[in-house]
Design an enzyme around this catalytic site. Structure first.
Site, PDB file in Angstrom:
ATOM      1  N   SER A 124      47.490  25.531  12.869  1.00  0.00           N
ATOM      2  CA  SER A 124      47.295  26.419  14.020  1.00  0.00           C
ATOM      3  C   SER A 124      46.395  27.580  13.628  1.00  0.00           C
ATOM      4  O   SER A 124      46.391  28.021  12.466  1.00  0.00           O
ATOM      5  CB  SER A 124      48.668  26.951  14.435  1.00  0.00           C
ATOM      6  OG  SER A 124      48.526  28.068  15.267  1.00  0.00           O
ATOM      7  N   TYR A 149      57.263  30.774  12.029  1.00  0.00           N
ATOM      8  CA  TYR A 149      56.561  29.574  12.515  1.00  0.00           C
ATOM      9  C   TYR A 149      55.173  29.489  11.864  1.00  0.00           C
ATOM     10  O   TYR A 149      54.790  28.456  11.292  1.00  0.00           O
ATOM     11  CB  TYR A 149      56.431  29.600  14.053  1.00  0.00           C
ATOM     12  CG  TYR A 149      55.391  28.635  14.566  1.00  0.00           C
ATOM     13  CD1 TYR A 149      55.641  27.268  14.577  1.00  0.00           C
ATOM     14  CD2 TYR A 149      54.130  29.074  14.997  1.00  0.00           C
ATOM     15  CE1 TYR A 149      54.668  26.364  15.006  1.00  0.00           C
ATOM     16  CE2 TYR A 149      53.166  28.189  15.429  1.00  0.00           C
ATOM     17  CZ  TYR A 149      53.431  26.837  15.433  1.00  0.00           C
ATOM     18  OH  TYR A 149      52.468  25.953  15.854  1.00  0.00           O
ATOM     19  N   LYS A 153      53.261  26.767   8.971  1.00  0.00           N
ATOM     20  CA  LYS A 153      51.959  26.090   9.076  1.00  0.00           C
ATOM     21  C   LYS A 153      51.137  26.370   7.806  1.00  0.00           C
ATOM     22  O   LYS A 153      50.518  25.486   7.227  1.00  0.00           O
ATOM     23  CB  LYS A 153      51.202  26.581  10.315  1.00  0.00           C
ATOM     24  CG  LYS A 153      51.836  26.152  11.620  1.00  0.00           C
ATOM     25  CD  LYS A 153      51.814  24.644  11.767  1.00  0.00           C
ATOM     26  CE  LYS A 153      52.605  24.146  12.930  1.00  0.00           C
ATOM     27  NZ  LYS A 153      52.904  22.710  12.889  1.00  0.00           N
TER      28      LYS A 153
END
Ligand code: NAD
Ligand code: UD1
Length: 334
Positions: A124, A149, A153
């Site tokens: 992302s 989160y 990644k």
């Protein structure tokens, strides 16, 4: 190619399965259905005429994963499975690290055991943090992530890079998605948010559908065209097509590549709102609120590497993204 798609019944996964099947690839989906429905298989079959083989398996279940790999001779894996809600990741970080890191390591270990060498991973733009100037370029590397989160990644990117250094036959493409929105033109598959949407377009869609009273615009005092936040929105079908190119690239190259997938153009919150109003044909109420903590003013991609390495360029504009999102939301209500 025979391709395992983890998270293949989810939003981006389902669109990618459609594009892979339409390009002649054999798709096997693995998903625990935590955030998606088994009905998606019917939808994929309606669109493509092919029903992919499906395993209801959790990537945390090592034995289950082993069985899936033992029964199939995969040539490649596209790894979408994971949790993705930023706010939730702040509240329950261990759950996020367990699912997105421990689950991914289980998968990579199985790839090693069965000598499956080609991987595409869903990363992302969040890994750039707010450390760099726009447009974000892959060569900037990893920034300071602002939530667990995002950190999952970033950690996955590091793990895959190290793993591929140790196994020079491996190939990994880490796709850094900007803001995927929209739905398949058929209106059969799209994003169904769980609870109150955090992301802009799912929220606008619910206001347009009369499920919420107004859009809360998080701040209009940024240094942007109209003061509202600017993002690089990309049609989910364009993103899906990028995965087909990425997995074909992985199969013919070795090593690890990080590639941005966006359009290279930024739109403000109000520009997206107006594009959505054009799609639905009526005004969408909104109120200006305080800034949302953790937001940056502007985020868009440098897309040169995707074009050079993958020959990928997004085709669809913001109007098409909003039209397809609106069509999908309307069908959901019917
Ligand atoms: P999604 O929630 O629609 O799809 C993820 C799928 O993974 C779901 O079907 C879910 O049931 C499944 N899953 C979750 N945990 C699992 C587990 N332990 N075992 C098996 N299956 C599991 O999300 P999406 O929007 O399609 O995103 C796909 C990937 O892309 C995610 O990794 C996400 O973090 C990443 N990503 C998404 C966005 C976005 O805006 N949607 C942006 C950047 C990156
Ligand atoms: C968010 C996540 C990012 C994640 C991405 C997935 C945060 C801080 N970032 O990115 O880590 O990878 O989603 O798609 O959560 N907006 C409103 N009102 C709303 C919702 C959003 O005004 O109800 C604005 C935001 O302030 C922002 C823009 O719309 O300017 C886009 O927001 P969003 O869709 O949440 O995406 P990101 O913040 O880019």
């Amino acid at each position: 190619m025979k391709i395992l798609v983890t998270g293949g019944t989810g939003y981006i996964g389902s669109h990618t399965c459609v594009e892979l099947i339409q390009k002649g690839h054999e798709v096997i989906i693995l998903d625990n259905l935590y955030n998606s429905s088994i009905d998606v298989l019917d939808k994929i079959e309606t669109i493509t005429g092919v029903r992919p083989k499906f395993y209801k398996t959790d990537i945390l279940d090592k034995e289950g994963l082993d069985k899936v790999f033992a029964e199939n001779d995969f040539e490649a894996v596209i790894h979408f499975a994971g949790y993705k809600a930023v706010g939730e990741s702040v509240a329950i970080p261990l759950t996020y690290y367990e699912n997105n890191i421990a689950g991914s390591i289980n998968l990579y270990q199985m790839m090693k055991k069965y000598k499956v060498r080609n991987l595409v991973f869903s990363s992302s733009a969040t890994v750039y943090g707010d450390d760099f100037e726009v447009p974000f370029k892959e060569e900037y590397g990893l920034g300071t992530t602002t939530n667990p989160y995002g950190t999952t990644k970033k950690m996955n990117e590091m793990i895959i890079t190290d793993m591929n250094k140790a196994e020079p036959e491996n190939s990994g493409v880490l796709l850094r998605y900007f803001n995927p929105i929209g739905a398949h033109e058929s209106g059969l598959i799209g994003e169904i948010p769980n609870g109150i949407p955090n992301n802009l377009v799912p929220y606008i869609a619910q206001v347009a559908a009369g499920q919420r009273d107004f859009l809360r615009v998080w701040g209009n005092d940024y240094d942007t065209v109209d003061g509202t936040g600017v993002r690089d929105y990309i049609h989910v079908v364009d993103l899906a097509k990028a995965h087909v190119k990425a997995i074909e690239y992985a199969a013919t190259h070795k090593g690890t590549e990080v590639i941005n997938i966006g359009t290279g153009k930024g739109y403000s919150v109000l520009q997206v709102l107006h594009a959505y109003e054009k799609a639905c044909g009526y005004p969408i109420p909104y109120k200006i609120m305080e800034r949302r903590p953790g937001d940056i003013a502007t985020c868009y991609a440098d897309t040169a590497k995707a074009e050079k390495l993958l020959g990928f360029k997004a085709q669809y504009d913001i109007d098409k993204m909003c039209e397809d999102s609106y069509r999908f939301t309307r069908k959901l209500k019917m």
